[in-house]
Design an enzyme around this catalytic site. Structure first.
Site, PDB file in Angstrom:
ATOM      1  N   GLU A  60       0.848  -1.211   0.000  1.00  0.00           N
ATOM      2  CA  GLU A  60       0.000   0.000   0.000  1.00  0.00           C
ATOM      3  C   GLU A  60       0.877   1.253   0.000  1.00  0.00           C
ATOM      4  OE1 GLU A  60      -2.287  -1.488   3.429  1.00  0.00           O
ATOM      5  OE2 GLU A  60      -4.080  -1.084   2.245  1.00  0.00           O
ATOM      6  N   GLU A  98      -3.486  -9.635   3.697  1.00  0.00           N
ATOM      7  CA  GLU A  98      -4.258  -9.359   4.909  1.00  0.00           C
ATOM      8  C   GLU A  98      -5.296 -10.434   5.206  1.00  0.00           C
ATOM      9  OE1 GLU A  98      -3.219  -7.118   2.808  1.00  0.00           O
ATOM     10  OE2 GLU A  98      -2.677  -5.251   3.829  1.00  0.00           O
TER      11      GLU A  98
END
Ligand code: 3H9
Length: 699
Positions: A105, A125
Site C-alpha cells: 500500500e 491481509e
C-alpha cells in the site's frame, strides 16, 4: 530523524532508506520516520525526485501486526500514504524481497514502482482475517483492474515481479543493483518530465466492470475459503472501488478493516501467525545451540509414509536412500513416489526436468550399509515396538557418530526405542502426518535423553523441508493423536446415542473442520484405531463407557477408503463418502443390544462434545508439559488435523468461548456421561481464576 528512516542524496536524487529489522514492518516510529524523510526530501533543493528503499532482507512486509491489539496510533498508515502521494517531487518505490500488505500500500502511494527480479508483491491481509486497511483495495483495482486486484486481495497470494510487471503493478524491473536501477528510473521521470502519477486518480479501469464479476468472485471464494469472512469482505471493498469515488471508497475500506481487526476471526488468525513462529522457540535450546548440517538422508520403510518422507528430502534437494526388505516392496514404494510426482507434473506443479531431478535424488536400496554416511535416518516401518527396536539396533551399528536417528512413530515410546541404542542422545521422534509429502505438520518428539543439538537440528530440518515443526514430549500419541482419541471416541458415543455418522460429520464440517471424524477415520484407516483399542482393552476400567460400533465395522473388513467401505461406502476412484444402509443397520443393532433409545441431537451438542473433548485432553497435555504452550497445541491442530484456522485452534477457541463456560459444560458432560469426562485439573484451575490457556506457562 530516527535511525530507522534516513534521508541522503545521491546526485540529483534524494534517497529515503528504511531500516526496521527483521521485515521493515510499519511501526509507529517507521511511519513517523517516513513522513520526516519526505519533508527533508522536499526541502532539499538539490533533490529532483525521491527513491524509497529498504535495507535488510525485504521491502516493507506490512503493518506491524503486534499493534493491532492496541488502539490505533497517529499517524495511521493512510496519512503516511497521503504524504507520499502529495509529495511535490516524484517518489519511486524500490522493491526487493516482499512488498506485503501495508508495504505494498505504501508502494501504491508512490508515483512509480521499480522491483528487483526476485521481488514479490501482495496483499496477504486475508490470511490474518483482515482486509487491506490503507487504501490497497481502492488503489490496486485502479492500477491493474478490479478482476486481477480482487484475485490478489481475496486470495492473499503474492505475485512475482514478472507478473507484477505484466499487470502494470510495477513499472520496471531492475536487473542489476536495485538502488542504481531506481535512481536511474527517478532520473528518467525528471528528464522525460513524466507526470506525478497518483494511483488514486486512475479511474479508467474501475469503470465498465464486467457483469457478474463480483458475484462470481464471491461464489469462488466462498468455496475456496469456506468459513472465512475476510475474502468476502475484501471483495466488497474492491466492488466499492468500482462504485464509489476514491475518498468514499477509502472510508468504506477503513470501516471494514476496523470491523475485521476487532473480530474473532482476525484475532484467531493473528494468533496462529505468531503461534507458528513461537513454536520453534524452545526455552532451553537457545540460538547458541548449533544445528547439525543435513546433507544426506535415508528412510527405512518404503510404504506410503516412508515414500512420502523421502519425497520431502528430495524436494529440498537432499539426496535420500529409501530402504525396504524386499525388491518387490521397494519397487512398489518407488512406484507410488513416481506416481505422486507424475501427478505433480500433470497438474503443472513441476516441470519434467524437476521431475527427473527429484526422482534422481531418491535412491532405492536393500542394504543398510548404504546408510554409513547419512546425516539423518528416519525410520518409518510398521508401528510395532519390536520391529522398530530391531531397526534401531541395526542403525546404531551402521550409522556414523552424530547421525540423527529419527523414528516416525505416531504413538510408541521414543525413550524405549532410544534405549536399545548406545546413543540415546541421537534419537528423536519425527512424526510426519499422512500424506507426508503434503501435510505441513511435523511433531518433533523430545526423548528424555535427546540432545539439544538434535532439537535445533530437527527445527532447522523442518524449515528446510517446509514443515511447521512443533516440539512435544513422550506419551502415548504425543499431542495430536492423544487428543484425537477422545474426539473420535465422543463422535462414536454421539452416533450410539442417536446421531447418524453423516450428521456428526456435517456438524463439524460446518464448524469449519476440513472433514468430520467419521470421514477422517475412513481416510486414515479404521484398522489403525481398532488396533490401538485392542491394545488398550486389557487396561480399560470395566466401568468405563465403551462403544464398539467402529470395532464392528472393522470386523466386516471395512477399514475405510482403502477397502472401499468404512463408516461410509466409496465408489471406485471416488473419495466422496456415501451413507451406507449396512452401517445404519449395524448402528441400530448396537443400540438395540445396549437398550439405547435413539434421541435427536443438536449440531451444537455434537460440536461441543467433540471440541471440548479435545480441549479437556489438551489441558491435561499442557499441565503435564507434553506441549510447551497452548499455542503449540493450536498449531498442531491447524496443520495436522484440519481444525479451522479462523477459530485459532482448539485451545484458543476455548479461550474465545471463555474457560468458565467450557468448564461448566465439561462438568455437565461429566455428570451425564461419566468418568471419561472428568474435567482436567488445569481447566478447572484456569476457569476458576478467570484466566486463559493462552496466558498459561508451566512453573
Ligand atoms: C497489514 O499490512 C494491514 C494494512 O493493510 C493496514 C494497516 C493499517 N508485523 O515470518 P518470519 C515478525 S497486515 C510484525 O519468521 P520469513 C515475525 O513474527 C500485515 N512482526 O520471516 C518474526 O518474529 P520473530 C500484512 C512481523 O523471512 C520475524 O518478523 N503483512 C511481521 O520467514 C520474522 O518473520 C503480512 O501479513 C509484521 N507484519 O518471512 C506479512 N511480519 O523472529 C507477514 C513478520 O520474533 N509476514 N514479523 O518470530 C510474513 O509473511 C513473513 O514474515 C515474511 C518473511 C514473508 C515477510
Amino acid at each position: 530523524m530516527s535511525e530507522i528512516a534516513t534521508y541522503r542524496r545521491e546526485g540529483r536524487i534524494g534517497v529515503i532508506a528504511l531500516n526496521n529489522p527483521p521485515v521493515n514492518a510499519l511501526s509507529l516510529a517507521l511511519r513517523k520516520g517516513i513522513i520526516a524523510c519526505l519533508a527533508e526530501g522536499a526541502a532539499d533543493a538539490g533533490a529532483e525526485a525521491l527513491v524509497l528503499i529498504c535495507e535488510g532482507r525485504t521491502f516493507i512486509a506490512g503493518a506491524d501486526i503486534t499493534e493491532f491489539d492496541r488502539p490505533p496510533m497517529d499517524p495511521f498508515l493512510d496519512i503516511v500514504i497521503e504524504h507520499l502521494e502529495a509529495s511535490p517531487k516524484a517518489v519511486v518505490a524500490a522493491i526487493h524481497g516482499t512488498a506485503l500488505g501495508g508495504g505494498l500500500e505504501t508502494a501504491l502511494g508512490c508515483h512509480y514502482r521499480v522491483a528487483a527480479p526476485s521481488a514479490k508483491c501482495g496483499l496477504p491481509e486475508v490470511s490474518l482475517g483482515l482486509v487491506p486497511g490503507a487504501g490497497g483495495t481502492q488503489r490496486l483495482p485502479r492500477l491493474i483492474g478490479p478482476a486481477d486486484a480482487a484475485q490478489i486481495i481475496a486470495s492473499g497470494v503474492p505475485v512475482n515481479a514478472k507478473k507484477a510487471h505484466d499487470l502494470g503493478l510495477v513499472d520496471a524491473i531492475a536487473e542489476g543493483d536495485l538502488l542504481a536501477g531506481a535512481i536511474a528510473f527517478a532520473e528518467r521521470v525528471v528528464d522525460e518530465k513524466m507526470p506525478l502519477r497518483k494511483v488514486r486518480d486512475l479511474e479508467e479501469k474501475v469503470k465498465n466492470v464486467p457483469e457478474g464479476l463480483f458475484e462470481g468472485l464471491r461464489a469462488e471464494f466462498a468455496q475456496k475459503q469456506r468459513g472465512f469472512n475476510s475474502p468476502q469482505r475484501a471483495i466488497d471493498c474492491v466492488e466499492a472501488a468500482t462504485q464509489l469515488p476514491m475518498d468514499a471508497g477509502l472510508k468504506r475500506e477503513r470501516e471494514i478493516f476496523f470491523e475485521a481487526v476487532t473480530g474473532d476471526q482476525s484475532k484467531a488468525q493473528r494468533h496462529i501467525f505468531f503461534s507458528e513462529r513461537a513454536a520453534s522457540k524452545i526455552p532451553d535450546v537457545g540460538k547458541e545451540i548449533q544445528a547439525q548440517p543435513i546433507k544426506t538422508a535415508a528412510v527405512v520403510g518404503a510404504g506410503t509414509m516412508g515414500g512420502g518422507i523421502a519425497m520431502n528430502f528430495a524436494n529440498a534437494g537432499i539426496p535420500v536412500y529409501l530402504l525396504d526388505s524386499t525388491p518387490e516392496l521397494l519397487e512398489k514404494g518407488m512406484g507410488i513416489v513416481r506416481k505422486n510426482y507424475e501427478s505433480g507434473v500433470k497438474k503443472g506443479r513441476m516441470t519434467e526436468v524437476q521431475f527427473e531431478q527429484v526422482m534422481g535424488l531418491i535412491r532405492p536400496t536393500l542394504a543398510y550399509e548404504d546408510f554409513a554416511n547419512a546425516d539423518i535416518v528416519v525410520e518409518a516401518v510398521f508401528e510395532e515396538m519390536e520391529i522398530k527396536k530391531q531397526v534401531f539396533e541395526k542403525l546404531d551399528a551402521i550409522c556414523k557418530p552424530g547421525c540423527v536417528l529419527a523414528t516416525n512413530t505416531s504413538t510408541l515410546d521414543v525413550n524405549e526405542i532410544a534405549a536399545c541404542t548406545k546413543r540415546p542422545e541421537s534419537v528423536i521422534g519425527l512424526h510426519f502426518f499422512s500424506p507426508a509429502n503434503v501435510m505441513k505438520l511435523l511433531e518433533i518428539v523430545r526423548g528424555a535423553k535427546t540432545s539439544k543439538e538434535l532439537i535445533a537440528t530437527a527445527f532447522e530440518l523442518s524449515k528446510a523441508i517446509k514443515k511447521v515443526g512443533v516440539l512435544v514430549g513422550v506419551c502415548d500419541g504425543f499431542v495430536g493423536n492423544r487428543m484425537v482419541h477422545p474426539y473420535v471416541r465422543e463422535s462414536m458415543f454421539l452416533v450410539e446415542e442417536g446421531a447418524a455418522p453423516e450428521q456428526v460429520d456435517q456438524a463439524l464440517y460446518d464448524f469449519g473442520f476440513a472433514m468430520g471424524p467419521c470421514a477422517m477415520s475412513d481416510l486414515a484407516g479404521l484398522d489403525v484405531g481398532w488396533r490401538i483399542r485392542k491394545r488398550q482393552a486389557a487396561t480399560r476400567p470395566l466401568d468405563e463407557r465403551y462403544c464398539d460400533i467402529a470395532d464392528k465395522i472393522c470386523e466386516l473388513g471395512r477399514y475405510g477408503q482403502k477397502t472401499g467401505a468404512g463408516w461410509y461406502r466409496y465408489e471406485p476412484g471416488n473419495r466422496a463418502p456415501q451413507p451406507d444402509p449396512v452401517v445404519t443397520e449395524l448402528i441400530a443393532a448396537v443400540r438395540r443390544e445396549n437398550s439405547i433409545e435413539a434421541r435427536s441431537l443438536s449440531n451444537e451438542e455434537i460440536v461441543e462434545r467433540c471440541v471440548y473433548a479435545l480441549v479437556n485432553e489438551g489441558a491435561r497435555i499442557l499441565e503435564e508439559g507434553i506441549a510447551l504452550r497452548s499455542s503449540d497445541i493450536d498449531v498442531i491442530y491447524i496443520y495436522g488435523y484440519g481444525f479451522p484456522v479462523f477459530r485459532g485452534g482448539p485451545m484458543f477457541y476455548a479461550d474465545t468461548i471463555g474457560l468458565d463456560k467450557v468448564y461448566a459444560r465439561v462438568c455437565e458432560f461429566h455428570k451425564q456421561h461419566g468418568g471419561l469426562w472428568a474435567p482436567a485439573p488445569l481447566l478447572k484451575e484456569l476457569a476458576e481464576a478467570g484466566k486463559r490457556f493462552t496466558d498459561y506457562r508451566r512453573a
